[in-house]
Enzyme design. Structure first.
Site, PDB file in Angstrom:
ATOM      1  N   SER A  14       7.248   8.009  13.302  1.00 50.72           N
ATOM      2  CA  SER A  14       7.900   7.495  12.148  1.00 50.72           C
ATOM      3  C   SER A  14       8.959   8.577  11.786  1.00 50.72           C
ATOM      4  O   SER A  14       9.538   9.194  12.515  1.00 50.72           O
ATOM      5  CB  SER A  14       7.915   6.643  10.743  1.00 50.72           C
ATOM      6  OG  SER A  14       7.156   5.802  10.608  1.00 50.72           O
ATOM      7  N   GLY A  15       8.148   9.971  11.783  1.00 51.41           N
ATOM      8  CA  GLY A  15       8.504  11.287  11.722  1.00 51.41           C
ATOM      9  C   GLY A  15       9.114  11.627  13.281  1.00 51.41           C
ATOM     10  O   GLY A  15       9.626  12.712  13.192  1.00 51.41           O
ATOM     11  N   GLU A  34       3.944   9.723  23.689  1.00 46.90           N
ATOM     12  CA  GLU A  34       2.647   8.776  22.825  1.00 46.90           C
ATOM     13  C   GLU A  34       1.350   8.926  23.790  1.00 46.90           C
ATOM     14  O   GLU A  34       1.768   7.995  25.053  1.00 46.90           O
ATOM     15  CB  GLU A  34       4.137   7.613  22.353  1.00 46.90           C
ATOM     16  CG  GLU A  34       2.945   7.264  21.346  1.00 46.90           C
ATOM     17  CD  GLU A  34       2.107   8.160  20.568  1.00 46.90           C
ATOM     18  OE1 GLU A  34       0.930   7.430  20.445  1.00 46.90           O
ATOM     19  OE2 GLU A  34       2.410   8.267  19.524  1.00 46.90           O
ATOM     20  N   CYS A  42       1.952   4.231  10.431  1.00 46.00           N
ATOM     21  CA  CYS A  42       2.946   2.574   9.909  1.00 46.00           C
ATOM     22  C   CYS A  42       3.449   1.364  11.174  1.00 46.00           C
ATOM     23  O   CYS A  42       2.481   0.398  10.196  1.00 46.00           O
ATOM     24  CB  CYS A  42       4.235   3.255   9.351  1.00 46.00           C
ATOM     25  SG  CYS A  42       5.265   2.316   8.556  1.00 46.00           S
ATOM     26  N   CYS A  47       0.971   0.526   7.529  1.00 40.31           N
ATOM     27  CA  CYS A  47       1.582   0.096   6.691  1.00 40.31           C
ATOM     28  C   CYS A  47       1.824  -1.624   7.021  1.00 40.31           C
ATOM     29  O   CYS A  47       2.842  -2.109   6.479  1.00 40.31           O
ATOM     30  CB  CYS A  47       2.311   0.735   5.320  1.00 40.31           C
ATOM     31  SG  CYS A  47       3.144   1.653   6.736  1.00 40.31           S
ATOM     32  N   LYS A  50      -0.789  -4.311   7.415  1.00 43.69           N
ATOM     33  CA  LYS A  50      -1.290  -4.004   6.572  1.00 43.69           C
ATOM     34  C   LYS A  50      -1.221  -5.173   5.556  1.00 43.69           C
ATOM     35  O   LYS A  50      -1.242  -6.083   4.945  1.00 43.69           O
ATOM     36  CB  LYS A  50      -1.794  -2.794   6.364  1.00 43.69           C
ATOM     37  CG  LYS A  50      -2.950  -2.841   4.761  1.00 43.69           C
ATOM     38  CD  LYS A  50      -2.976  -1.519   4.177  1.00 43.69           C
ATOM     39  CE  LYS A  50      -0.963  -1.093   3.435  1.00 43.69           C
ATOM     40  NZ  LYS A  50      -1.788   0.581   3.424  1.00 43.69           N
ATOM     41  N   TYR A  98      10.944   0.591  19.119  1.00 43.64           N
ATOM     42  CA  TYR A  98      11.162   2.095  18.754  1.00 43.64           C
ATOM     43  C   TYR A  98      11.298   2.046  20.271  1.00 43.64           C
ATOM     44  O   TYR A  98      12.144   3.305  20.186  1.00 43.64           O
ATOM     45  CB  TYR A  98       9.790   2.032  18.208  1.00 43.64           C
ATOM     46  CG  TYR A  98       9.752   2.056  16.469  1.00 43.64           C
ATOM     47  CD1 TYR A  98       9.717   2.867  16.087  1.00 43.64           C
ATOM     48  CD2 TYR A  98       9.968   1.156  15.677  1.00 43.64           C
ATOM     49  CE1 TYR A  98       9.674   4.143  14.861  1.00 43.64           C
ATOM     50  CE2 TYR A  98       9.713   1.907  14.353  1.00 43.64           C
ATOM     51  CZ  TYR A  98       9.505   2.780  13.628  1.00 43.64           C
ATOM     52  OH  TYR A  98       9.252   2.736  12.691  1.00 43.64           O
ATOM     53  N   TYR A 177      -5.829   4.694  -1.565  1.00 45.62           N
ATOM     54  CA  TYR A 177      -5.039   3.031  -1.807  1.00 45.62           C
ATOM     55  C   TYR A 177      -5.711   1.609  -0.945  1.00 45.62           C
ATOM     56  O   TYR A 177      -5.370   0.757  -0.395  1.00 45.62           O
ATOM     57  CB  TYR A 177      -4.146   3.124  -1.327  1.00 45.62           C
ATOM     58  CG  TYR A 177      -2.938   3.904  -0.278  1.00 45.62           C
ATOM     59  CD1 TYR A 177      -2.479   2.990   0.379  1.00 45.62           C
ATOM     60  CD2 TYR A 177      -3.378   5.646  -0.408  1.00 45.62           C
ATOM     61  CE1 TYR A 177      -2.522   4.141   2.087  1.00 45.62           C
ATOM     62  CE2 TYR A 177      -3.077   6.030   1.266  1.00 45.62           C
ATOM     63  CZ  TYR A 177      -2.336   5.143   2.359  1.00 45.62           C
ATOM     64  OH  TYR A 177      -2.136   6.210   3.526  1.00 45.62           O
ATOM     65  N   ILE A 178      -6.150   2.775   0.626  1.00 47.85           N
ATOM     66  CA  ILE A 178      -6.271   1.197   2.344  1.00 47.85           C
ATOM     67  C   ILE A 178      -7.976   0.734   1.967  1.00 47.85           C
ATOM     68  O   ILE A 178      -8.065  -0.790   1.786  1.00 47.85           O
ATOM     69  CB  ILE A 178      -6.624   2.542   3.304  1.00 47.85           C
ATOM     70  CG1 ILE A 178      -5.581   3.208   3.525  1.00 47.85           C
ATOM     71  CG2 ILE A 178      -7.326   1.045   4.256  1.00 47.85           C
ATOM     72  CD1 ILE A 178      -5.954   3.935   4.646  1.00 47.85           C
ATOM     73  N   GLU A 181      -6.858  -1.484  -1.452  1.00 52.54           N
ATOM     74  CA  GLU A 181      -5.752  -2.668  -0.582  1.00 52.54           C
ATOM     75  C   GLU A 181      -6.756  -4.277   0.387  1.00 52.54           C
ATOM     76  O   GLU A 181      -6.183  -5.303   0.346  1.00 52.54           O
ATOM     77  CB  GLU A 181      -4.538  -2.619  -0.023  1.00 52.54           C
ATOM     78  CG  GLU A 181      -3.627  -1.579  -0.644  1.00 52.54           C
ATOM     79  CD  GLU A 181      -2.437  -0.615  -0.088  1.00 52.54           C
ATOM     80  OE1 GLU A 181      -1.780  -0.629  -0.529  1.00 52.54           O
ATOM     81  OE2 GLU A 181      -2.784  -0.313   1.611  1.00 52.54           O
ATOM     82  N   ARG A 204      -7.159   8.704  -7.931  1.00 51.33           N
ATOM     83  CA  ARG A 204      -7.001   9.660  -9.409  1.00 51.33           C
ATOM     84  C   ARG A 204      -5.811  10.042  -9.136  1.00 51.33           C
ATOM     85  O   ARG A 204      -5.383  10.409 -10.056  1.00 51.33           O
ATOM     86  CB  ARG A 204      -7.934  10.836  -8.581  1.00 51.33           C
ATOM     87  CG  ARG A 204      -9.328  10.265  -8.321  1.00 51.33           C
ATOM     88  CD  ARG A 204     -10.092  11.566  -7.431  1.00 51.33           C
ATOM     89  NE  ARG A 204     -11.497  11.596  -7.985  1.00 51.33           N
ATOM     90  CZ  ARG A 204     -12.113  11.894  -9.189  1.00 51.33           C
ATOM     91  NH1 ARG A 204     -11.822  12.550  -9.987  1.00 51.33           N
ATOM     92  NH2 ARG A 204     -13.509  11.079  -9.039  1.00 51.33           N
ATOM     93  N   ASP A 303       2.396  13.849   8.137  1.00 52.94           N
ATOM     94  CA  ASP A 303       1.199  13.487   8.006  1.00 52.94           C
ATOM     95  C   ASP A 303       0.244  14.435   8.403  1.00 52.94           C
ATOM     96  O   ASP A 303      -0.822  15.208   8.264  1.00 52.94           O
ATOM     97  CB  ASP A 303       0.238  12.108   8.589  1.00 52.94           C
ATOM     98  CG  ASP A 303       0.640  11.056   7.326  1.00 52.94           C
ATOM     99  OD1 ASP A 303       1.484  11.214   6.706  1.00 52.94           O
ATOM    100  OD2 ASP A 303       0.209   9.746   7.912  1.00 52.94           O
ATOM    101  N   HIS A 436      17.083 -11.108 -17.981  1.00 51.98           N
ATOM    102  CA  HIS A 436      16.541 -12.321 -18.435  1.00 51.98           C
ATOM    103  C   HIS A 436      16.808 -13.877 -17.749  1.00 51.98           C
ATOM    104  O   HIS A 436      18.036 -14.330 -17.853  1.00 51.98           O
ATOM    105  CB  HIS A 436      16.560 -12.376 -19.678  1.00 51.98           C
ATOM    106  CG  HIS A 436      16.064 -13.404 -20.757  1.00 51.98           C
ATOM    107  ND1 HIS A 436      14.381 -13.025 -21.292  1.00 51.98           N
ATOM    108  CD2 HIS A 436      15.917 -15.156 -20.948  1.00 51.98           C
ATOM    109  CE1 HIS A 436      13.593 -14.058 -21.795  1.00 51.98           C
ATOM    110  NE2 HIS A 436      14.091 -15.380 -21.668  1.00 51.98           N
ATOM    111  N   GLU A 441      12.999  -6.967 -17.481  1.00 54.88           N
ATOM    112  CA  GLU A 441      13.557  -6.651 -18.283  1.00 54.88           C
ATOM    113  C   GLU A 441      12.281  -6.015 -19.181  1.00 54.88           C
ATOM    114  O   GLU A 441      13.006  -4.872 -19.926  1.00 54.88           O
ATOM    115  CB  GLU A 441      13.589  -7.702 -19.147  1.00 54.88           C
ATOM    116  CG  GLU A 441      12.922  -8.880 -19.143  1.00 54.88           C
ATOM    117  CD  GLU A 441      12.930  -9.646 -20.230  1.00 54.88           C
ATOM    118  OE1 GLU A 441      14.642  -9.857 -20.866  1.00 54.88           O
ATOM    119  OE2 GLU A 441      13.129 -10.798 -19.361  1.00 54.88           O
TER     120      GLU A 441
END
Length: 447
Positions: A14-15, A34, A42, A47, A50, A98, A177-178, A181, A204, A303, A436, A441
């Protein structure tokens, strides 16, 4: 000195892709190397696939709940290869987009590994050497593997998307998180999940009251969560299954071991040390606020710098780098109040200071909460409750943190994060009319 390129980017995640595209738009001659697939972690193994698995797994509960809403779902079955292959097809489609984006931006793509061979010099895997006025390191991070006997029997998030079949039992090692998930994904797809961590806490960096809520709900859903699990070794048994040792005799038998214990910057054998590029103890490239290393002409984003391992951050860093170096518009990134989410089941999301951080730094803190059951869960007969927390600076009335657990938390937080970033007050929330009936809300009704 004449160079082959104004910018050579190592890594098309991505970067790197954003930096290459923007630099080219500023008139730079740009190339990207690459070694695997365009799109990076990602898009290819993170991400995006996943989140598609998260969507797929949620149908288990949705189908069960649907019966309370009048739908007959008798006989519904799940087929892992169908989900796996459809997700893989979507990844293929995105990789193509991409590559197309880079092509349209007139960026040359080398689909092979590249390393730094010397000052302003890059060597490709086929031996070709090219020169560049500027080199950008955007190689991302890689899953950590524990240094224990039997570690070779485990897999990481890189391989999990390609399982030939779902295991009956899975041990997931990790507290981030991985780990959480995939624990939710596997559990909903019918896998018997044991989530283990060497420490005494999960997630944490998140508000611990929210995390404790997630741990409790996860256990209610059938996930066996074990803290202080040392895992000194893994043994393969005669039937092909594995025994994950606990260190205290409470070993776990399983068919799959998934390591999700963190990610380390991918800088090994890139030629950085030989050139004198400074790395930290974890191998991350050390950069300043303009993404510059200590070596002239060498930069890094994403990263691989280990600042904030998030795709949107890498994209912003890549864009700022290109504007600074090639667009005559020096820019830095503000890392404050970055919204984050864990797509667990249920998801959690947060922005700004946690209650613990606010009390430690501000002292005078007011905490507002809403503990409620979503309307959909009420009719479905599901007792699962949501919790929203608002952290307010007692001196200024500014909202300095928002933390949510419940359905669609990430979707709700994105807009609310704007308010925290803008420094709005609790009164501004109170003055906003509630939408509502909605879960969102609750953000303007907390007293």
């Amino acid at each position: 000195m004449a160079f082959d390129y104004d910018l050579f980017v190592i890594g098309a995640g991505s970067g790197g892709v954003r930096a290459a595209r923007i630099a080219s738009s500023h008139g730079a001659r740009v190339a990207v190397a690459e070694e695997y697939r365009v799109g990076g972690t990602c898009v290819i193994r993170g991400c995006v696939p996943k989140k598609l698995l998260v969507y797929g797994s949620h149908f288990a509960e949705d189908l069960a709940d649907a019966q309370r809403f009048g739908w007959n779902t008798t006989g519904a079955t799940f087929d892992w290869p169908t989900l796996r292959d459809n997700v893989a097809s979507e990844v293929d489609r995105l990789e193509g987009l991409y590559g197309q984006t880079l092509g349209n931006a007139k960026v040359e793509i080398f689909r092979q590994r590249a390393v730094i061979a010397g000052p302003n010099l890059v060597r490709l895997a086929d031996g070709t050497e090219v020169s560049a006025a500027n080199i950008l390191i955007a190689t991302g991070a890689w899953p950590s593997i524990p240094d224990i006997p039997g570690a070779e029997f485990g897999i990481t998030s890189n391989e999990v998307f390609h399982l030939q079949q779902l295991p009956k039992r899975a041990v997931i090692a990790g507290a981030g998180y991985i780990a959480n998930e995939f624990a939710g994904i596997f559990n909903e797809l019918g896998v018997e999940v044991t989530l283990v961590t060497r420490g005494d806490k999960m997630l944490r960096s998140y508000d611990q009251e929210i995390v404790e809520k997630l741990v409790g709900i996860s256990r209610e859903k059938g996930i066996d969560i074990r803290f202080n699990f040392k895992c000194p070794a893994i043994r393969q048994q005669a039937d092909g299954s594995f025994m994950v040792e606990s260190g205290d005799g409470a070993d776990v038998e399983t068919d799959l071991v998934l390591f999700a214990i963190g990610r380390v910057p991918k800088t090994k054998d890139l030629g950085l040390e030989a050139l004198g590029v400074a790395l930290d103890k974890d191998g991350a490239v050390i950069v300043d606020e303009y993404n510059r290393t200590n070596v002239a002409g060498v930069f890094a984003v994403g990263d691989v710098t280990n600042r904030v391992q998030l795709t949107p951050v890498a994209i912003r860093e890549g864009h700022a780098f290109a504007d600074t170096v090639f667009g005559k518009n020096p820019r830095t990134i503000d890392y404050g109040a970055i919204p984050t989410a864990v797509f667990s089941n249920p998801p959690i999301a947060g922005v700004g200071l946690t209650e613990e951080e606010a009390r430690a730094t501000l002292g005078d803190v007011k905490v507002y909460k809403s503990d409620f059951r979503a309307m959909k869960n009420v009719l479905a007969g599901r007792n699962e409750r949501a919790l929203y927390k608002m952290i307010v600076d007692g001196k200024t009335d500014k909202v300095v943190g928002l933390h949510l657990i419940g359905p669609d938390s990430a979707e709700i937080l994105q807009a609310a994060a704007i308010a925290v970033k803008a420094g709005l007050t609790k009164q501004a929330f109170d003055d906003t009319v509630a939408l509502h009936p909605s879960m969102a809300e609750e953000l303007v009704l907390m007293k």
